[in-house]
Write a protein that holds these residues in place. Structure first.
Motif, PDB file in Angstrom:
ATOM      1  N   LEU A 174      79.107  47.523  29.052  1.00 26.18           N
ATOM      2  CA  LEU A 174      80.070  48.337  29.479  1.00 26.18           C
ATOM      3  C   LEU A 174      80.574  47.885  31.203  1.00 26.18           C
ATOM      4  O   LEU A 174      81.567  47.617  31.350  1.00 26.18           O
ATOM      5  CB  LEU A 174      79.946  49.726  29.600  1.00 26.18           C
ATOM      6  CG  LEU A 174      79.891  50.393  28.509  1.00 26.18           C
ATOM      7  CD1 LEU A 174      79.262  51.830  28.296  1.00 26.18           C
ATOM      8  CD2 LEU A 174      81.362  50.397  27.644  1.00 26.18           C
ATOM      9  N   VAL A 175      79.570  47.547  31.803  1.00 26.29           N
ATOM     10  CA  VAL A 175      79.596  47.151  33.298  1.00 26.29           C
ATOM     11  C   VAL A 175      80.455  45.658  33.315  1.00 26.29           C
ATOM     12  O   VAL A 175      81.446  45.443  33.892  1.00 26.29           O
ATOM     13  CB  VAL A 175      78.415  47.017  34.083  1.00 26.29           C
ATOM     14  CG1 VAL A 175      78.436  46.144  35.381  1.00 26.29           C
ATOM     15  CG2 VAL A 175      77.894  48.316  34.361  1.00 26.29           C
ATOM     16  N   GLN A 176      80.071  44.792  32.358  1.00 24.88           N
ATOM     17  CA  GLN A 176      80.327  43.369  32.169  1.00 24.88           C
ATOM     18  C   GLN A 176      82.166  43.649  31.820  1.00 24.88           C
ATOM     19  O   GLN A 176      82.810  43.032  32.221  1.00 24.88           O
ATOM     20  CB  GLN A 176      79.707  42.813  31.164  1.00 24.88           C
ATOM     21  CG  GLN A 176      80.049  41.286  31.032  1.00 24.88           C
ATOM     22  CD  GLN A 176      79.177  40.359  30.233  1.00 24.88           C
ATOM     23  OE1 GLN A 176      78.977  40.754  29.131  1.00 24.88           O
ATOM     24  NE2 GLN A 176      78.385  39.181  30.966  1.00 24.88           N
ATOM     25  N   GLN A 177      82.365  44.760  30.658  1.00 24.26           N
ATOM     26  CA  GLN A 177      83.703  44.684  30.393  1.00 24.26           C
ATOM     27  C   GLN A 177      84.610  45.086  31.623  1.00 24.26           C
ATOM     28  O   GLN A 177      85.643  44.600  31.670  1.00 24.26           O
ATOM     29  CB  GLN A 177      83.884  45.746  29.330  1.00 24.26           C
ATOM     30  CG  GLN A 177      83.645  45.161  28.047  1.00 24.26           C
ATOM     31  CD  GLN A 177      83.515  46.339  26.828  1.00 24.26           C
ATOM     32  OE1 GLN A 177      83.538  47.450  27.085  1.00 24.26           O
ATOM     33  NE2 GLN A 177      83.049  46.002  25.675  1.00 24.26           N
ATOM     34  N   ALA A 178      84.211  45.996  32.461  1.00 27.73           N
ATOM     35  CA  ALA A 178      84.713  46.335  33.571  1.00 27.73           C
ATOM     36  C   ALA A 178      85.220  45.553  34.678  1.00 27.73           C
ATOM     37  O   ALA A 178      86.182  45.193  35.137  1.00 27.73           O
ATOM     38  CB  ALA A 178      83.913  47.760  34.304  1.00 27.73           C
ATOM     39  N   GLY A 181      81.936  34.236  36.085  1.00 28.92           N
ATOM     40  CA  GLY A 181      83.069  34.977  36.034  1.00 28.92           C
ATOM     41  C   GLY A 181      82.903  36.337  35.955  1.00 28.92           C
ATOM     42  O   GLY A 181      83.869  37.234  35.892  1.00 28.92           O
ATOM     43  N   SER A 182      81.689  36.977  35.477  1.00 29.80           N
ATOM     44  CA  SER A 182      81.211  38.167  35.262  1.00 29.80           C
ATOM     45  C   SER A 182      79.885  38.361  35.312  1.00 29.80           C
ATOM     46  O   SER A 182      79.125  37.412  35.408  1.00 29.80           O
ATOM     47  CB  SER A 182      81.878  38.619  33.915  1.00 29.80           C
ATOM     48  OG  SER A 182      80.997  38.222  32.935  1.00 29.80           O
ATOM     49  N   ILE A 183      79.614  39.756  35.739  1.00 30.40           N
ATOM     50  CA  ILE A 183      78.002  39.956  35.840  1.00 30.40           C
ATOM     51  C   ILE A 183      77.198  39.532  34.580  1.00 30.40           C
ATOM     52  O   ILE A 183      77.480  39.703  33.509  1.00 30.40           O
ATOM     53  CB  ILE A 183      78.095  41.632  36.150  1.00 30.40           C
ATOM     54  CG1 ILE A 183      76.186  42.031  36.431  1.00 30.40           C
ATOM     55  CG2 ILE A 183      78.472  42.306  34.779  1.00 30.40           C
ATOM     56  CD1 ILE A 183      76.212  43.211  36.754  1.00 30.40           C
ATOM     57  N   GLN A 184      76.203  38.918  35.219  1.00 33.61           N
ATOM     58  CA  GLN A 184      75.125  38.335  34.051  1.00 33.61           C
ATOM     59  C   GLN A 184      73.720  39.212  33.911  1.00 33.61           C
ATOM     60  O   GLN A 184      73.389  39.407  35.043  1.00 33.61           O
ATOM     61  CB  GLN A 184      74.837  37.092  34.307  1.00 33.61           C
ATOM     62  CG  GLN A 184      76.141  36.054  34.167  1.00 33.61           C
ATOM     63  CD  GLN A 184      76.583  36.072  32.720  1.00 33.61           C
ATOM     64  OE1 GLN A 184      76.110  35.814  31.757  1.00 33.61           O
ATOM     65  NE2 GLN A 184      78.094  36.343  32.551  1.00 33.61           N
ATOM     66  N   ILE A 196      72.937  40.137  37.832  1.00 37.10           N
ATOM     67  CA  ILE A 196      73.129  39.502  38.901  1.00 37.10           C
ATOM     68  C   ILE A 196      74.883  39.602  38.786  1.00 37.10           C
ATOM     69  O   ILE A 196      75.567  39.210  37.924  1.00 37.10           O
ATOM     70  CB  ILE A 196      72.816  37.907  38.891  1.00 37.10           C
ATOM     71  CG1 ILE A 196      71.488  37.762  38.758  1.00 37.10           C
ATOM     72  CG2 ILE A 196      73.366  37.451  40.320  1.00 37.10           C
ATOM     73  CD1 ILE A 196      71.094  36.390  38.800  1.00 37.10           C
ATOM     74  N   PRO A 197      75.455  40.152  39.850  1.00 40.06           N
ATOM     75  CA  PRO A 197      77.165  40.244  39.827  1.00 40.06           C
ATOM     76  C   PRO A 197      77.613  38.755  39.937  1.00 40.06           C
ATOM     77  O   PRO A 197      77.083  38.056  40.605  1.00 40.06           O
ATOM     78  CB  PRO A 197      77.374  41.273  40.949  1.00 40.06           C
ATOM     79  CG  PRO A 197      76.043  41.893  41.400  1.00 40.06           C
ATOM     80  CD  PRO A 197      75.094  40.956  41.013  1.00 40.06           C
ATOM     81  N   ASN A 198      78.816  38.634  39.441  1.00 39.81           N
ATOM     82  CA  ASN A 198      79.626  37.529  39.723  1.00 39.81           C
ATOM     83  C   ASN A 198      79.622  36.874  41.107  1.00 39.81           C
ATOM     84  O   ASN A 198      79.883  37.736  42.022  1.00 39.81           O
ATOM     85  CB  ASN A 198      80.995  37.552  39.227  1.00 39.81           C
ATOM     86  CG  ASN A 198      81.605  36.134  39.164  1.00 39.81           C
ATOM     87  OD1 ASN A 198      81.044  35.054  38.765  1.00 39.81           O
ATOM     88  ND2 ASN A 198      83.067  35.953  39.473  1.00 39.81           N
ATOM     89  N   THR A 199      79.388  35.845  41.581  1.00 39.51           N
ATOM     90  CA  THR A 199      79.498  34.897  42.948  1.00 39.51           C
ATOM     91  C   THR A 199      78.297  35.403  43.743  1.00 39.51           C
ATOM     92  O   THR A 199      78.390  35.089  44.607  1.00 39.51           O
ATOM     93  CB  THR A 199      80.958  35.033  43.402  1.00 39.51           C
ATOM     94  OG1 THR A 199      80.890  36.447  43.957  1.00 39.51           O
ATOM     95  CG2 THR A 199      82.007  34.884  42.539  1.00 39.51           C
ATOM     96  N   GLN A 200      77.487  36.212  43.377  1.00 39.10           N
ATOM     97  CA  GLN A 200      76.259  36.448  43.941  1.00 39.10           C
ATOM     98  C   GLN A 200      74.809  35.706  43.567  1.00 39.10           C
ATOM     99  O   GLN A 200      74.918  35.432  42.547  1.00 39.10           O
ATOM    100  CB  GLN A 200      75.930  37.954  43.778  1.00 39.10           C
ATOM    101  CG  GLN A 200      76.913  38.861  44.524  1.00 39.10           C
ATOM    102  CD  GLN A 200      76.717  40.148  44.741  1.00 39.10           C
ATOM    103  OE1 GLN A 200      75.456  40.760  44.958  1.00 39.10           O
ATOM    104  NE2 GLN A 200      77.533  40.958  45.013  1.00 39.10           N
TER     105      GLN A 200
END
Lengths: 160, 198
Positions: A46-50, B75-78, B113-117
Protein backbone atom coordinates in the motif's frame (compact mmCIF):
# COMPACT_ATOMS: atom_id res chain seq x y z
CA UNK A 1 -2.12 -55.11 38.44
CA UNK A 2 -5.29 -53.20 37.56
CA UNK A 3 -3.93 -50.17 39.39
CA UNK A 4 -0.72 -50.35 37.33
CA UNK A 5 -2.69 -50.48 34.06
CA UNK A 6 -4.82 -47.54 35.14
CA UNK A 7 -1.75 -45.57 36.24
CA UNK A 8 -0.03 -46.26 32.91
CA UNK A 9 -3.16 -45.26 31.01
CA UNK A 10 -3.41 -42.11 33.10
CA UNK A 11 0.22 -41.16 32.39
CA UNK A 12 -0.28 -41.87 28.67
CA UNK A 13 -3.40 -39.68 28.55
CA UNK A 14 -1.58 -36.93 30.45
CA UNK A 15 1.33 -37.07 27.99
CA UNK A 16 -1.00 -36.96 24.96
CA UNK A 17 -2.90 -34.02 26.48
CA UNK A 18 0.24 -32.04 27.33
CA UNK A 19 1.70 -32.74 23.86
CA UNK A 20 -1.47 -31.61 22.12
CA UNK A 21 -1.58 -28.40 24.20
CA UNK A 22 2.09 -27.62 23.44
CA UNK A 23 1.76 -28.21 19.71
CA UNK A 24 -1.46 -26.18 19.56
CA UNK A 25 0.28 -23.31 21.34
CA UNK A 26 3.31 -23.51 19.07
CA UNK A 27 1.32 -23.61 15.88
CA UNK A 28 -0.81 -20.71 17.10
CA UNK A 29 2.33 -18.72 17.86
CA UNK A 30 3.83 -19.58 14.49
CA UNK A 31 0.73 -18.29 12.76
CA UNK A 32 1.03 -15.03 14.72
CA UNK A 33 4.57 -14.45 13.44
CA UNK A 34 3.41 -15.42 9.93
CA UNK A 35 0.49 -13.02 10.31
CA UNK A 36 2.85 -10.17 11.28
CA UNK A 37 4.91 -10.94 8.16
CA UNK A 38 1.93 -10.89 5.82
CA UNK A 39 0.54 -7.67 7.38
CA UNK A 40 3.94 -6.05 6.94
CA UNK A 41 4.01 -6.99 3.25
CA UNK A 42 0.43 -5.73 2.84
CA UNK A 43 1.44 -2.40 4.39
CA UNK A 44 4.50 -2.21 2.12
CA UNK A 45 2.37 -2.82 -0.99
CA UNK A 46 0.00 0.00 0.00
CA UNK A 47 2.86 2.39 0.77
CA UNK A 48 4.47 1.58 -2.59
CA UNK A 49 1.15 2.24 -4.35
CA UNK A 50 0.84 5.60 -2.55
CA UNK A 51 4.40 6.40 -3.64
CA UNK A 52 3.65 5.56 -7.28
CA UNK A 53 0.46 7.64 -7.13
CA UNK A 54 2.55 10.70 -6.31
CA UNK A 55 2.59 10.98 -2.50
CA UNK A 56 5.20 13.43 -1.24
CA UNK A 57 8.66 12.09 -0.30
CA UNK A 58 8.19 13.37 3.28
CA UNK A 59 4.99 11.34 3.70
CA UNK A 60 6.60 8.21 2.23
CA UNK A 61 9.63 8.69 4.47
CA UNK A 62 7.35 8.75 7.54
CA UNK A 63 5.53 5.60 6.40
CA UNK A 64 8.89 3.91 5.70
CA UNK A 65 9.95 4.64 9.29
CA UNK A 66 6.79 2.91 10.51
CA UNK A 67 7.45 -0.07 8.23
CA UNK A 68 11.01 -0.37 9.52
CA UNK A 69 9.77 -0.30 13.12
CA UNK A 70 7.14 -2.95 12.34
CA UNK A 71 9.88 -5.02 10.66
CA UNK A 72 12.02 -4.66 13.79
CA UNK A 73 9.14 -5.99 15.95
CA UNK A 74 8.56 -8.86 13.51
CA UNK A 75 12.26 -9.81 13.59
CA UNK A 76 12.18 -9.72 17.39
CA UNK A 77 9.10 -11.96 17.36
CA UNK A 78 10.86 -14.46 15.09
CA UNK A 79 14.01 -14.43 17.24
CA UNK A 80 12.07 -14.86 20.49
CA UNK A 81 9.82 -17.60 19.11
CA UNK A 82 12.03 -20.47 20.26
CA UNK A 83 13.07 -18.79 23.53
CA UNK A 84 10.02 -17.02 24.95
CA UNK A 85 6.65 -17.58 23.34
CA UNK A 86 4.82 -14.89 25.31
CA UNK A 87 7.40 -12.21 24.47
CA UNK A 88 7.32 -13.33 20.83
CA UNK A 89 3.53 -13.01 20.88
CA UNK A 90 3.76 -9.45 22.23
CA UNK A 91 6.29 -8.40 19.58
CA UNK A 92 4.22 -9.98 16.78
CA UNK A 93 1.11 -8.12 17.99
CA UNK A 94 3.04 -4.82 18.07
CA UNK A 95 4.19 -5.48 14.50
CA UNK A 96 0.66 -6.33 13.31
CA UNK A 97 -0.83 -3.21 14.95
CA UNK A 98 1.81 -0.92 13.48
CA UNK A 99 1.50 -2.54 10.03
CA UNK A 100 -2.28 -2.11 10.12
CA UNK A 101 -1.96 1.55 11.19
CA UNK A 102 0.58 2.12 8.40
CA UNK A 103 -1.77 0.50 5.86
CA UNK A 104 -4.59 2.87 6.88
CA UNK A 105 -2.25 5.87 6.68
CA UNK A 106 -0.96 4.72 3.27
CA UNK A 107 -4.52 4.46 1.93
CA UNK A 108 -5.22 8.02 3.13
CA UNK A 109 -2.00 9.35 1.64
CA UNK A 110 -2.70 7.56 -1.67
CA UNK A 111 -6.21 9.00 -1.84
CA UNK A 112 -4.95 12.55 -1.17
CA UNK A 113 -2.18 12.12 -3.73
CA UNK A 114 -4.67 10.90 -6.35
CA UNK A 115 -7.02 13.83 -5.70
CA UNK A 116 -4.18 16.34 -5.85
CA UNK A 117 -2.89 14.80 -9.08
CA UNK A 118 -6.39 15.02 -10.58
CA UNK A 119 -6.77 18.68 -9.53
CA UNK A 120 -3.34 19.42 -10.97
CA UNK A 121 -4.29 17.80 -14.29
CA UNK A 122 -7.64 19.61 -14.48
CA UNK A 123 -5.95 22.96 -13.71
CA UNK A 124 -3.15 22.39 -16.25
CA UNK A 125 -5.43 21.32 -19.13
CA UNK A 126 -8.01 24.06 -18.34
CA UNK A 127 -5.22 26.65 -18.49
CA UNK A 128 -4.02 25.13 -21.79
CA UNK A 129 -7.51 25.37 -23.34
CA UNK A 130 -8.08 28.92 -22.03
CA UNK A 131 -4.67 29.95 -23.39
CA UNK A 132 -5.60 28.31 -26.72
CA UNK A 133 -8.80 30.36 -26.91
CA UNK A 134 -7.04 33.63 -26.01
CA UNK A 135 -4.27 32.97 -28.54
CA UNK A 136 -6.79 32.25 -31.31
CA UNK A 137 -8.68 35.43 -30.42
CA UNK A 138 -5.47 37.44 -30.44
CA UNK A 139 -4.48 36.19 -33.90
CA UNK A 140 -7.93 36.73 -35.35
CA UNK A 141 -8.43 40.20 -33.88
CA UNK A 142 -4.86 41.47 -34.20
CA UNK A 143 -5.84 43.90 -37.03
CA UNK A 144 -8.18 45.67 -34.60
CA UNK A 145 -5.34 46.12 -32.17
CA UNK A 146 -3.22 47.57 -34.98
CA UNK A 147 -6.04 50.01 -35.83
CA UNK A 148 -6.27 51.01 -32.19
CA UNK A 149 -2.54 51.69 -31.98
CA UNK A 150 -2.67 53.69 -35.22
CA UNK A 151 -5.58 55.80 -33.93
CA UNK A 152 -3.75 56.51 -30.70
CA UNK A 153 -0.67 57.64 -32.61
CA UNK A 154 -2.79 59.95 -34.79
CA UNK A 155 -4.39 61.49 -31.72
CA UNK A 156 -0.98 62.24 -30.23
CA UNK A 157 0.20 63.84 -33.48
CA UNK A 158 -2.92 66.08 -33.57
CA UNK A 159 -2.39 67.19 -29.98
CA UNK A 160 1.26 68.04 -30.75
CA UNK B 1 -18.86 35.43 -40.93
CA UNK B 2 -18.93 31.63 -41.25
CA UNK B 3 -15.37 31.73 -42.53
CA UNK B 4 -14.24 33.74 -39.51
CA UNK B 5 -15.87 31.24 -37.16
CA UNK B 6 -14.18 28.36 -38.98
CA UNK B 7 -10.77 30.07 -38.79
CA UNK B 8 -11.32 30.89 -35.13
CA UNK B 9 -12.21 27.24 -34.42
CA UNK B 10 -9.19 25.98 -36.31
CA UNK B 11 -6.85 28.35 -34.50
CA UNK B 12 -8.42 27.48 -31.13
CA UNK B 13 -7.99 23.73 -31.71
CA UNK B 14 -4.40 24.18 -32.94
CA UNK B 15 -3.31 26.38 -30.04
CA UNK B 16 -5.10 24.16 -27.51
CA UNK B 17 -3.27 21.13 -28.88
CA UNK B 18 0.09 22.86 -28.57
CA UNK B 19 -0.57 24.09 -25.01
CA UNK B 20 -2.06 20.74 -23.92
CA UNK B 21 1.10 19.02 -25.15
CA UNK B 22 3.16 21.40 -23.02
CA UNK B 23 0.88 20.64 -20.03
CA UNK B 24 1.20 16.89 -20.61
CA UNK B 25 4.99 17.17 -20.81
CA UNK B 26 5.21 19.23 -17.62
CA UNK B 27 2.90 16.83 -15.73
CA UNK B 28 4.73 13.68 -16.84
CA UNK B 29 7.45 12.17 -14.67
CA UNK B 30 10.85 12.73 -16.24
CA UNK B 31 12.26 9.48 -17.64
CA UNK B 32 14.97 8.04 -15.41
CA UNK B 33 16.89 4.79 -15.40
CA UNK B 34 15.95 2.76 -12.33
CA UNK B 35 18.76 1.22 -10.36
CA UNK B 36 20.03 0.32 -6.92
CA UNK B 37 23.58 0.96 -5.82
CA UNK B 38 25.37 -0.28 -2.76
CA UNK B 39 28.70 -0.82 -1.14
CA UNK B 40 30.24 -2.44 1.92
CA UNK B 41 31.99 0.12 4.09
CA UNK B 42 34.63 -0.44 6.77
CA UNK B 43 34.48 0.98 10.31
CA UNK B 44 36.23 4.10 9.00
CA UNK B 45 33.28 4.56 6.58
CA UNK B 46 35.51 3.98 3.57
CA UNK B 47 35.58 1.36 0.85
CA UNK B 48 38.98 0.19 2.10
CA UNK B 49 40.80 -0.66 5.35
CA UNK B 50 38.35 -3.40 6.26
CA UNK B 51 40.88 -5.01 8.60
CA UNK B 52 42.78 -3.42 11.44
CA UNK B 53 46.18 -5.00 10.76
CA UNK B 54 48.20 -5.56 7.64
CA UNK B 55 46.62 -7.80 5.02
CA UNK B 56 43.20 -9.34 5.35
CA UNK B 57 43.90 -11.27 8.53
CA UNK B 58 41.22 -11.67 11.18
CA UNK B 59 42.02 -13.14 14.59
CA UNK B 60 39.59 -14.95 16.89
CA UNK B 61 37.67 -12.46 19.02
CA UNK B 62 38.43 -9.44 16.82
CA UNK B 63 35.20 -7.52 16.21
CA UNK B 64 34.76 -5.87 12.83
CA UNK B 65 32.12 -3.15 12.43
CA UNK B 66 31.20 -2.82 8.80
CA UNK B 67 28.05 -1.44 7.21
CA UNK B 68 26.30 -1.41 3.88
CA UNK B 69 25.07 1.78 2.26
CA UNK B 70 22.17 0.96 -0.07
CA UNK B 71 20.79 3.63 -2.42
CA UNK B 72 17.35 3.28 -3.93
CA UNK B 73 16.78 4.93 -7.33
CA UNK B 74 13.94 2.63 -8.40
CA UNK B 75 11.23 5.30 -8.53
CA UNK B 76 9.38 4.01 -5.47
CA UNK B 77 9.98 2.64 -1.96
CA UNK B 78 11.73 -0.78 -1.93
CA UNK B 79 11.78 -3.67 0.55
CA UNK B 80 15.42 -4.77 0.45
CA UNK B 81 17.18 -7.79 1.90
CA UNK B 82 20.94 -8.19 2.16
CA UNK B 83 21.95 -11.87 2.18
CA UNK B 84 25.33 -12.90 3.66
CA UNK B 85 27.16 -16.04 2.55
CA UNK B 86 30.50 -17.47 3.61
CA UNK B 87 32.62 -19.13 0.95
CA UNK B 88 36.21 -20.00 0.16
CA UNK B 89 38.46 -19.74 -2.90
CA UNK B 90 36.68 -22.59 -4.71
CA UNK B 91 33.08 -21.42 -4.06
CA UNK B 92 30.87 -20.57 -7.04
CA UNK B 93 30.54 -16.80 -7.35
CA UNK B 94 27.17 -15.10 -7.48
CA UNK B 95 26.93 -12.97 -10.63
CA UNK B 96 24.64 -10.47 -12.35
CA UNK B 97 21.95 -13.07 -12.97
CA UNK B 98 22.40 -15.94 -10.49
CA UNK B 99 22.84 -15.80 -6.68
CA UNK B 100 25.40 -17.96 -4.92
CA UNK B 101 22.80 -20.49 -3.84
CA UNK B 102 25.38 -23.27 -3.45
CA UNK B 103 27.31 -21.22 -0.88
CA UNK B 104 25.92 -21.48 2.66
CA UNK B 105 23.92 -18.48 3.84
CA UNK B 106 25.07 -17.12 7.19
CA UNK B 107 22.44 -14.45 7.74
CA UNK B 108 20.40 -11.64 6.28
CA UNK B 109 19.11 -8.16 7.10
CA UNK B 110 16.03 -6.45 5.71
CA UNK B 111 15.07 -2.80 5.43
CA UNK B 112 12.54 -0.52 3.70
CA UNK B 113 14.22 2.26 1.69
CA UNK B 114 12.25 5.22 0.26
CA UNK B 115 13.02 6.36 -3.28
CA UNK B 116 16.21 8.45 -3.75
CA UNK B 117 17.36 7.67 -0.20
CA UNK B 118 20.39 5.79 1.10
CA UNK B 119 19.99 3.43 4.04
CA UNK B 120 22.72 2.02 6.24
CA UNK B 121 22.66 -1.64 7.29
CA UNK B 122 25.05 -2.74 10.04
CA UNK B 123 27.26 -5.77 9.61
CA UNK B 124 29.12 -6.48 12.83
CA UNK B 125 30.99 -9.75 12.92
CA UNK B 126 33.54 -11.64 14.92
CA UNK B 127 35.16 -15.07 14.61
CA UNK B 128 34.23 -16.68 17.90
CA UNK B 129 36.17 -19.94 17.41
CA UNK B 130 38.17 -22.00 14.93
CA UNK B 131 38.11 -25.73 14.38
CA UNK B 132 40.90 -27.41 12.44
CA UNK B 133 40.13 -30.72 10.71
CA UNK B 134 42.85 -32.23 8.50
CA UNK B 135 44.43 -28.88 7.69
CA UNK B 136 41.07 -27.29 6.89
CA UNK B 137 39.99 -24.46 9.16
CA UNK B 138 36.29 -24.16 9.95
CA UNK B 139 35.13 -21.00 11.72
CA UNK B 140 32.22 -20.18 13.97
CA UNK B 141 31.17 -16.56 13.57
CA UNK B 142 28.86 -14.17 15.38
CA UNK B 143 27.13 -11.95 12.82
CA UNK B 144 24.94 -9.15 14.16
CA UNK B 145 24.56 -11.08 17.41
CA UNK B 146 23.63 -14.37 15.74
CA UNK B 147 26.01 -17.30 16.04
CA UNK B 148 26.58 -19.35 12.88
CA UNK B 149 28.80 -22.30 12.11
CA UNK B 150 28.83 -22.70 8.33
CA UNK B 151 30.10 -25.93 6.81
CA UNK B 152 32.75 -24.10 4.81
CA UNK B 153 36.42 -24.51 5.51
CA UNK B 154 39.58 -23.04 4.06
CA UNK B 155 43.04 -24.58 3.82
CA UNK B 156 45.09 -23.18 6.74
CA UNK B 157 42.33 -20.59 7.22
CA UNK B 158 43.44 -18.73 4.09
CA UNK B 159 41.13 -17.14 1.50
CA UNK B 160 37.75 -17.22 3.12
CA UNK B 161 35.33 -14.75 1.60
CA UNK B 162 32.02 -13.17 2.37
CA UNK B 163 29.53 -12.85 -0.46
CA UNK B 164 26.92 -10.13 -0.05
CA UNK B 165 23.81 -10.22 -2.23
CA UNK B 166 21.08 -7.63 -2.66
CA UNK B 167 17.53 -9.02 -2.93
CA UNK B 168 14.38 -6.94 -3.43
CA UNK B 169 10.78 -7.83 -2.67
CA UNK B 170 8.73 -8.57 -5.79
CA UNK B 171 5.09 -7.73 -5.09
CA UNK B 172 3.83 -9.77 -8.07
CA UNK B 173 5.73 -12.90 -6.98
CA UNK B 174 5.12 -12.24 -3.27
CA UNK B 175 8.72 -13.04 -2.32
CA UNK B 176 12.25 -11.65 -2.29
CA UNK B 177 14.00 -11.99 -5.64
CA UNK B 178 17.70 -11.76 -6.42
CA UNK B 179 18.86 -8.30 -7.51
CA UNK B 180 16.57 -5.51 -8.60
CA UNK B 181 14.19 -5.12 -11.53
CA UNK B 182 16.06 -3.77 -14.55
CA UNK B 183 14.57 -2.66 -17.88
CA UNK B 184 14.33 -6.17 -19.31
CA UNK B 185 15.43 -8.53 -16.55
CA UNK B 186 16.59 -8.63 -12.95
CA UNK B 187 20.04 -7.26 -12.21
CA UNK B 188 22.22 -8.84 -9.52
CA UNK B 189 24.94 -6.75 -7.89
CA UNK B 190 26.91 -9.05 -5.58
CA UNK B 191 29.84 -7.91 -3.45
CA UNK B 192 32.62 -9.93 -1.86
CA UNK B 193 35.35 -9.40 0.72
CA UNK B 194 38.26 -11.83 1.15
CA UNK B 195 39.82 -12.57 4.53
CA UNK B 196 42.11 -15.04 6.29
CA UNK B 197 41.37 -16.58 9.66
CA UNK B 198 44.41 -16.63 11.96
Amino acid sequence: MRFRHRALLGILLLLIFSFSVTSENASGQSSQVDDSRSKLVQAFVLVQQADLQGASPAQISLLANNLNLALHYEENATELFTKNITASNIEATKSVNLSNATSVQALGVASTAQTQALYGQVAAYSTAIAAGFLSALLVLESHRLNDLVRKMKLRRMRID
Amino acid sequence: MQRRVAVMLLLFVSFSLVYSSIAYYSLSRPPAQEFMAWGVFSSSSSLSNYFSGAGANVTVGETLNWHFAVTNQMGSIQYVQVVYRLGNSTSANPNATVPGSTVPQVGNSSIFIPNTQTALVNFTWVISSRNIVGGMVFITTMINGQQVSPSVGAVAGQRFRFFFELWTYDVALNSFQYGYKGQNSRVGVPLQVWFNSL
